[in-house]
Design an enzyme around this catalytic site. Sequence first.
Site, short mmCIF file in Angstrom:
data_model
loop_
_atom_site.label_atom_id
_atom_site.label_comp_id
_atom_site.label_asym_id
_atom_site.label_seq_id
_atom_site.Cartn_x
_atom_site.Cartn_y
_atom_site.Cartn_z
N LYS A 79 0.89 -1.19 0.04
CA LYS A 79 -0.11 0.07 0.14
C LYS A 79 0.78 1.31 0.02
CE LYS A 79 -3.52 2.22 2.89
NZ LYS A 79 -4.43 1.90 4.11
N SER A 155 -9.44 2.33 3.49
CA SER A 155 -8.20 2.76 2.31
C SER A 155 -7.31 1.90 1.89
CB SER A 155 -7.40 3.92 3.33
OG SER A 155 -6.84 3.12 4.49
N SER A 179 -9.84 -0.12 7.62
CA SER A 179 -9.25 -0.06 6.41
C SER A 179 -8.59 -1.20 5.75
CB SER A 179 -7.95 1.10 6.33
OG SER A 179 -8.61 2.47 6.42
#
Length: 488
Positions: A79, A155, A179
């Site tokens: 990420k 996220s 997330s």
Amino acid sequence: MELSEYVTYDAVGLAELVARGEVAGAELKAAALEAVAAVNPLINAVVETWPAERAEEEKEEEEGAGEGAPLAGVPFLLKDLGVSMAGKRVELGSRLAKGNVASADSYLMRRFRESGLVTIGRTTTPEFAYGITTEAVLYGPTRNPWDLDRSPGGSSGGSAAAVAAGIVPIAHGTDAAGSIRIPAASTGLFGLKPTRGRVSMGPDVDEIFNGLAVQGGISRTVRDSAALLDRIQGPESGDPYFAAPPDRPYSEEITRAPGRLRVGVIAQGGGRRRTEGAVLDALSRTAELLASLGHHVQEATLDPGVSWEQFVGANAQLWTANLVPWLDALAAASGRPIDPSTLQTEMLASYAWGRQVTGADFVSALGVRNTVARSIGRHFDRYDVLLTPTLPELPPRLGVYAEAVEELDGLGWIDRLFDRSPFTACFNVAGTPAMSVPLTADPATGLPIGMQFAAAYGREDTLFRLAAQLEEAAPWSHRVPAVWAGSH
């Protein structure tokens, strides 16, 4: 290895092939990069790949791939936030940080390397992970492989979309309010948020968002997440606190029966949004499955110990106050202004609101965090596991979160996010582990529906045992989305 064969293996399966000498790590990396080329133009989940440019780099990758480790040679994605890889960009989904290059590996990155994972690139995130959809201006919206008009959540939405589409079997994620679990639920994957203090945040920070945020991964199988957490858990020098080590590896826990668990079922969250009918039906089916497996299942309520308005307000103060020095430091380092040319509307509103949070406000918010943690913790005196929907609705269409965003201040933005995800954040505040399990799908649309299970502090073992039992009883790996690397 052909792409059609590559996508049939999970991470542990691929590592076993490498260990037996049936395939080379370089072949797996080539297959993963082929998958990126095949599906990423449709889903926009991977913002950058790192194919080795010289033979020397390939050799370095092979030598650094944790020979003999459980995940040796497995392609992996980071990420674009929360972890640093020396010499690679980490832009946090923001124009303010565009071009930012990490000078050194973070502790977590070092553990990824030691586990044998071969990192091939980075995935999209909403700006500074401040969203539960992945639609940053910097690289554009990420699309759900199950329905390209819908969000993959956030996220860690880029990581989830990439795993769901078959690019890699497992990818990095972070979780400050859901997330990892929200995108896992939105894309039909398994995602576990570890206990606070289970995975080190060092060396640049001791904790993120005052302990609300943790790091982990999103995978297609339970054993992949267990193998990953085995390799990344444990303290590093200088950590201010850490969770007690597990009694045995999580990869061993998944071979053990969970026993007869006391399960409290919670259908409605604390906010204004009511759980949709399709999700309630899925929750009911999950409760029936648990009962059929011998667990004691009963209705429960979730009491965070404060009102919903207090809960949202305290989280908004912690989130936005933490945001201010973060943005100020990036602006100083990049020489860029903090204005609409570098930040999205909701981020500017959150920054402005955070600048007004006083020290007394901040301490009061920490007091609310303590109240919530104690209240949530008491639930596990009565129940071994709490079951809720991960989300109260099906994955929303892209653009929904941006509607009338100009009318919101920082508190209003956090309230919007929490209103649409009322089940996940309380376990971040409490610091307890929680997982989203893709047990079912909506019969009308075929979209995945995730079920959240939470356990007491430090009890990932309970969750992994239960997850493995559920995976065997109601397997999900045969379900693949419309956008799938194996069919391209």
